[in-house]
Structures are given as C-alpha cells and as structure tokens.
Motif scaffolding. Structure first.
Motif, PDB file in Angstrom:
ATOM      1  N   LEU A   1       4.780  -1.404 -13.417  1.00 46.59           N
ATOM      2  CA  LEU A   1       4.227  -0.278 -12.676  1.00 46.59           C
ATOM      3  C   LEU A   1       3.745   0.771 -13.672  1.00 46.59           C
ATOM      4  N   VAL A   2       2.433   1.069 -13.636  1.00 43.35           N
ATOM      5  CA  VAL A   2       1.798   1.908 -14.661  1.00 43.35           C
ATOM      6  C   VAL A   2       1.120   3.116 -14.021  1.00 43.35           C
ATOM      7  N   ASN A   3       1.222   4.259 -14.682  1.00 47.92           N
ATOM      8  CA  ASN A   3       0.512   5.471 -14.262  1.00 47.92           C
ATOM      9  C   ASN A   3      -0.965   5.295 -14.589  1.00 47.92           C
ATOM     10  N   THR A   4      -1.813   5.276 -13.561  1.00 47.72           N
ATOM     11  CA  THR A   4      -3.262   5.138 -13.745  1.00 47.72           C
ATOM     12  C   THR A   4      -3.994   6.350 -13.157  1.00 47.72           C
ATOM     13  N   THR A   5      -3.333   7.500 -13.196  1.00 45.89           N
ATOM     14  CA  THR A   5      -3.879   8.742 -12.644  1.00 45.89           C
ATOM     15  C   THR A   5      -4.995   9.320 -13.511  1.00 45.89           C
ATOM     16  N   GLY A   6      -4.904   9.106 -14.822  1.00 43.52           N
ATOM     17  CA  GLY A   6      -5.837   9.752 -15.745  1.00 43.52           C
ATOM     18  C   GLY A   6      -5.216  10.983 -16.385  1.00 43.52           C
ATOM     19  N   GLN A   7      -4.028  11.362 -15.955  1.00 44.44           N
ATOM     20  CA  GLN A   7      -3.268  12.500 -16.482  1.00 44.44           C
ATOM     21  C   GLN A   7      -1.786  12.130 -16.519  1.00 44.44           C
ATOM     22  N   THR A   8      -1.016  12.878 -17.282  1.00 48.68           N
ATOM     23  CA  THR A   8       0.431  12.743 -17.245  1.00 48.68           C
ATOM     24  C   THR A   8       0.923  13.159 -15.864  1.00 48.68           C
ATOM     25  N   VAL A   9       1.818  12.369 -15.297  1.00 53.46           N
ATOM     26  CA  VAL A   9       2.416  12.690 -14.002  1.00 53.46           C
ATOM     27  C   VAL A   9       3.859  13.103 -14.255  1.00 53.46           C
ATOM     28  N   PHE A  10       4.252  14.204 -13.639  1.00 56.24           N
ATOM     29  CA  PHE A  10       5.616  14.704 -13.777  1.00 56.24           C
ATOM     30  C   PHE A  10       6.478  14.160 -12.652  1.00 56.24           C
ATOM     31  N   TYR A  11       7.695  13.759 -13.019  1.00 55.11           N
ATOM     32  CA  TYR A  11       8.647  13.296 -12.027  1.00 55.11           C
ATOM     33  C   TYR A  11       9.277  14.503 -11.339  1.00 55.11           C
ATOM     34  N   ALA A  12       9.663  14.330 -10.088  1.00 57.18           N
ATOM     35  CA  ALA A  12      10.374  15.378  -9.364  1.00 57.18           C
ATOM     36  C   ALA A  12      11.760  15.570  -9.984  1.00 57.18           C
ATOM     37  N   THR A  13      12.306  16.748  -9.829  1.00 56.06           N
ATOM     38  CA  THR A  13      13.653  17.013 -10.351  1.00 56.06           C
ATOM     39  C   THR A  13      14.680  16.672  -9.277  1.00 56.06           C
ATOM     40  N   THR A  14      14.793  15.393  -9.010  1.00 52.94           N
ATOM     41  CA  THR A  14      15.740  14.848  -8.048  1.00 52.94           C
ATOM     42  C   THR A  14      16.641  13.852  -8.774  1.00 52.94           C
ATOM     43  N   PRO A  15      17.831  13.571  -8.257  1.00 51.74           N
ATOM     44  CA  PRO A  15      18.725  12.630  -8.948  1.00 51.74           C
ATOM     45  C   PRO A  15      18.124  11.233  -9.132  1.00 51.74           C
ATOM     46  N   VAL A  16      17.332  10.765  -8.169  1.00 55.11           N
ATOM     47  CA  VAL A  16      16.646   9.480  -8.284  1.00 55.11           C
ATOM     48  C   VAL A  16      15.155   9.762  -8.159  1.00 55.11           C
ATOM     49  N   VAL A  17      14.364   9.312  -9.141  1.00 53.65           N
ATOM     50  CA  VAL A  17      12.935   9.624  -9.119  1.00 53.65           C
ATOM     51  C   VAL A  17      12.046   8.431  -8.816  1.00 53.65           C
ATOM     52  N   ALA A  18      12.596   7.215  -8.896  1.00 50.87           N
ATOM     53  CA  ALA A  18      11.766   6.044  -8.635  1.00 50.87           C
ATOM     54  C   ALA A  18      12.647   4.843  -8.321  1.00 50.87           C
ATOM     55  N   ASN A  19      12.054   3.883  -7.608  1.00 47.44           N
ATOM     56  CA  ASN A  19      12.767   2.662  -7.242  1.00 47.44           C
ATOM     57  C   ASN A  19      11.748   1.528  -7.125  1.00 47.44           C
ATOM     58  N   ILE A  20      12.179   0.334  -7.518  1.00 47.77           N
ATOM     59  CA  ILE A  20      11.338  -0.845  -7.341  1.00 47.77           C
ATOM     60  C   ILE A  20      12.225  -2.004  -6.878  1.00 47.77           C
ATOM     61  N   VAL A  21      11.684  -2.816  -5.986  1.00 48.30           N
ATOM     62  CA  VAL A  21      12.364  -4.007  -5.501  1.00 48.30           C
ATOM     63  C   VAL A  21      11.389  -5.175  -5.655  1.00 48.30           C
ATOM     64  N   ILE A  22      11.857  -6.254  -6.271  1.00 51.95           N
ATOM     65  CA  ILE A  22      11.060  -7.468  -6.417  1.00 51.95           C
ATOM     66  C   ILE A  22      11.854  -8.588  -5.757  1.00 51.95           C
ATOM     67  N   LEU A  23      11.295  -9.116  -4.673  1.00 55.15           N
ATOM     68  CA  LEU A  23      11.972 -10.177  -3.919  1.00 55.15           C
ATOM     69  C   LEU A  23      11.225 -11.492  -4.072  1.00 55.15           C
ATOM     70  N   GLU A  24      11.960 -12.526  -4.360  1.00 52.30           N
ATOM     71  CA  GLU A  24      11.385 -13.871  -4.372  1.00 52.30           C
ATOM     72  C   GLU A  24      11.349 -14.349  -2.924  1.00 52.30           C
ATOM     73  N   VAL A  25      10.150 -14.667  -2.437  1.00 49.51           N
ATOM     74  CA  VAL A  25       9.976 -15.088  -1.047  1.00 49.51           C
ATOM     75  C   VAL A  25      10.221 -16.581  -0.974  1.00 49.51           C
ATOM     76  N   ALA A  26      11.174 -16.971  -0.161  1.00 47.86           N
ATOM     77  CA  ALA A  26      11.523 -18.395  -0.046  1.00 47.86           C
ATOM     78  C   ALA A  26      10.397 -19.153   0.674  1.00 47.86           C
ATOM     79  N   ALA A  27      10.143 -20.342   0.201  1.00 53.21           N
ATOM     80  CA  ALA A  27       9.142 -21.215   0.843  1.00 53.21           C
ATOM     81  C   ALA A  27       9.716 -21.749   2.147  1.00 53.21           C
TER      82      ALA A  27
END
Length: 126
Positions: free
Chosen positions: A99-125
C-alpha cells in the motif's frame, strides 16, 4: 504507531501482525511488502486515518501489485478515514502487494492510537 507521516511514493508500514492464518502470505513490516507464494484469489481491504496532505486537496493510496499499477482509493477529504479494497488474482508467484501513498504530497497520519489497518484474505476455491 501514532501520528507521523508517509512520504509520496512511500509504503504504509504496518507494525503489528495480529492474525497470521495462511502459510501462503507473509508480511515484512520493515518494507511494507506482503509476499504471496501460491496462485489464487486474494481479497485485500484496508483503511488509513489521515490528517492532511500539505497543499493537496485530496489523498490517494494505491495497492500496488508486483511494484506497479494496482488499485487506487482517493478522497477529497484529506482529514478522516480512507478505505479501499481489491480482489487480486495471483497467477505467477511469488507476487507482492504494497500500500503506497500516491497523493503527490506527504500525507500525515491522524493522532489516533491506530492509524491504519490491512487485511489480506486467501479466498478458497469452490
């Protein structure tokens, strides 16, 4: 991670793996690269809490596949939560996701205890 920023073109670094259920997916917290070692379908969903992007009037993050292209999510609201998702079909292994910042500028994270989350699930056939 609380506060901070991510430079344009830099990956979002997730510092904690909470659940690791697949031997086919590994994550490197130093580089922000998830590596997939089995062909198949993978569902990726993520969110990031932002708090401005310099002079930019939008934020944009892209889930890059094998270091380029990918699926973007954008918002004209630069302070808030940006969400994205993608169904990725992996036909050649290994494959990488980042996951990459493609804004064209630096992006600041919010001052919260958790700032981001990602989930990658393998989808069963069927």
């Amino acid at each position: 991670m609380e506060g901070g920023s991510v430079a344009n073109g830099a990956p979002v670094l997730f510092n904690t793996v909470l659940n690791d259920q697949s031997l086919n997916i590994s994550y490197n917290p130093a580089t922000g690269v998830a590596t997939i070692v089995a062909e198949g379908n993978y569902f990726v969903t993520w969110w990031i809490a932002t708090d401005g992007a310099g002079p930019s009037t939008f934020v944009d993050f892209t889930l890059q596949i094998n270091g380029s292209g990918g699926v973007s999510a954008s918002s004209p609201i630069v302070t808030g939560q940006l969400n994205g998702s993608a169904l990725v079909t992996v036909g050649a292994i290994p494959a990488t996701l980042q996951l990459v910042n493609t804004t064209g500028q630096t992006v600041f994270y919010a001052t919260t205890p958790v700032v981001a989350n990602i989930v990658i699930l393998e989808v069963a056939a069927p």
